[in-house]
Design an enzyme around this catalytic site. Structure first.
Site, short mmCIF file in Angstrom:
data_model
loop_
_atom_site.label_atom_id
_atom_site.label_comp_id
_atom_site.label_asym_id
_atom_site.label_seq_id
_atom_site.Cartn_x
_atom_site.Cartn_y
_atom_site.Cartn_z
N ILE A 6 0.85 -1.19 0.00
CA ILE A 6 0.00 0.00 0.00
C ILE A 6 0.89 1.24 0.00
O ILE A 6 1.70 1.42 0.92
CB ILE A 6 -0.90 0.03 1.26
N SER A 132 -11.59 7.86 -8.06
CA SER A 132 -12.57 8.70 -7.37
C SER A 132 -13.76 8.96 -8.27
O SER A 132 -13.63 8.95 -9.50
CB SER A 132 -11.91 10.04 -7.03
N TYR A 148 -7.67 17.91 -9.74
CA TYR A 148 -7.89 16.59 -9.16
C TYR A 148 -8.71 15.71 -10.10
O TYR A 148 -8.39 14.55 -10.36
CB TYR A 148 -8.61 16.74 -7.82
#
Lengths: 225, 228
Positions: A6, A132, A148
């Site tokens: 991770i 996202s 973003y």
């Protein structure tokens, strides 16, 4: 025993992934820009090892891959990311844009590429990247957060390309949608990291190779590209 | 007053064909070129063609173009300048190539659009056009391997122009991204299914037809919607 790597595991969603996989008995490799400061991660237990990684630095990625040579990785979660500026379009500068595109889009691809031998040596062979809802173009009817958004859309299309390239290797390339989570990035608004990661891990656990190139949500719902 | 279009990289390929097509319709054309020595074809595209220097790699060049354009109305802005990407697999993608291509294909069209918003507001047609690619589409089953940075740059452009469309809807500016098709230009190594002229005239028609209801959409040279 399975192994997960991770990136950005020192706080937020990354830390919660590390906590849950460790609690499940996985071997956890967590990266942080500054391992000495990653005390919450280190405290998770002996099955957690921490490596330094500056995700936009190719030399740092190469060093990590060197340290991990021969270590099988079942699941890679390219999690490290930045929110970028929230300014109106007029006030965005090239440097703001390029930096976020490097951290959120280029770096996950570079990390996955560098760790490809580890993934090939793993059993589960899953390369996941945290995307996202903001990366969706089709669902974008409220604007805002240009930089973003663009970075996550770019990540999405490259993960699709990676799925195509790695199909012969049997590696599943998947995008994750963790939801709006109470982390530093969201100024601590949204759902608890525990809920997000529990749901996302459930989605990861039920993946099949046919899902490669797609995006899965913490809530099991699908979203348009 | 006749309508005016601004086209970046109008000295060759799709940009030049756009310039010719608009000039043939009686429009005033502002065409940019990185290499001001290579503009003979552009200058000959019509009788009201202004040629300005523009290098998408250079912020000062972007701002200089905006200053030169001043407060003249622009009816259509076509951010056409772009570069290809020869990466065949992920391991060939370097940080340097990434920064270069994202700067040219994504940042520059975004910054230019934002800086020219007042000019579009003064225009009558009010249309902002980004030249995208089928390679930017995730939902169309596109499965050509490689070209990682190019794909990323164009998908990010789609997202940025779509976001502009949301925020600029109250200004009645129509923002579009276009799929030019595989046209025979330098970018495709002159290997394509259609001529640059067919691609540009098709896109011009689609731009003319687009209304505010279509703002934020991805449209092909053939007038068809493209999946994100």
């Amino acid at each position: 025993m399975s192994t997960v790597l991770i990136s950005g595991a020192n706080r937020g969603i990354g830390l919660e992934f590390a906590r849950q996989y460790a609690a499940d008995g996985w071997s956890v490799i967590g990266t942080a820009r500054d391992p000495a400061a990653a005390t919450e991660l280190t405290r998770l237990g002996t099955q957690v090892t921490v490596y330094p990684l500056e995700v936009t630095d190719p030399a740092s990625i190469a060093a990590l891959a060197g340290s991990l040579a021969g270590v099988p990785i079942d699941v890679l979660i390219a999690n490290a990311g930045v929110p970028g500026v929230f300014t109106p379009a007029e006030d965005i500068r090239r440097a703001d844009f390029i930096e976020v595109m490097a951290v959120n889009s280029f770096a996950p691809l570079a990390l996955a590429t560098a760790l490809r031998p580890n993934l090939e040596a793993g059993t589960l062979k899953i390369a996941a990247a945290v995307s996202s809802l903001m990366g969706s173009i089709g669902a974008n009817d409220w604007g805002t957060q240009y930089v973003y958004r663009a970075s996550k859309s770019a990540l999405n299309v490259m993960w699709g390309s990676l799925a195509l390239e790695w199909k012969p290797l049997g590696i599943t390339c998947i995008l994750l949608r963790p939801g709006m989570v109470k982390t530093r990035m969201t100024n601590f608004t949204g759902i608890e990291p525990e809920e997000s990661v529990t749901g996302t891990r459930r989605a990861l656990a039920s993946l099949s190779f046919a899902d490669s190139g797609g995006i899965v949500g913490y809530d099991g719902k699908s979203i348009p590209w | 007053m006749k309508p005016r279009v601004l086209i970046t990289a109008a000295n060759r390929g799709l940009g030049l064909e756009f310039a010719r097509a608009y000039a043939a319709d009686g429009w005033a054309v502002v065409g940019t070129s990185r290499d001001t020595a290579d503009t003979a074809d552009l200058r000959a595209a019509g009788d009201d063609v202004t040629v300005l220097p523009f290098d998408a790699r250079d912020d000062e060049s972007i701002e200089s173009l905006v200053r030169t354009v001043g407060n003249i109305p622009l009816d259509v802005v076509i951010a056409n300048a772009g570069v290809g990407d020869s990466t065949r697999n992920a391991s060939e993608v370097t940080r340097e190539m990434w920064t270069e291509i994202i700067g040219i294909n994504t940042w520059a069209p975004f910054r230019l659009a934002v800086a020219l918003r007042p000019n579009l507001e003064r225009g009558t047609h009010k249309k902002l056009v980004g030249i995208s690619s089928l390679a930017a589409s995730m939902g169309s089953g596109y499965n050509v391997p490689g070209g990682y940075i190019y794909r990323a740059s164009k998908t990010a452009l789609n997202q940025l122009y779509h976001t502009l469309s949301v925020e600029w809807r109250p200004l009645s500016i129509v923002c579009l991204v276009m799929r030019p098709g595989r046209a025979r230009t330098k970018l495709t190594g002159f290997r394509g299914d259609i001529s640059a002229e067919e691609s540009a005239t098709g896109m011009k028609q689609a731009i003319m037809n687009a209304t505010l209801d279509q703002t934020g959409s991805f449209i092909g040279y053939d007038g068809q919607q493209v999946a994100w």
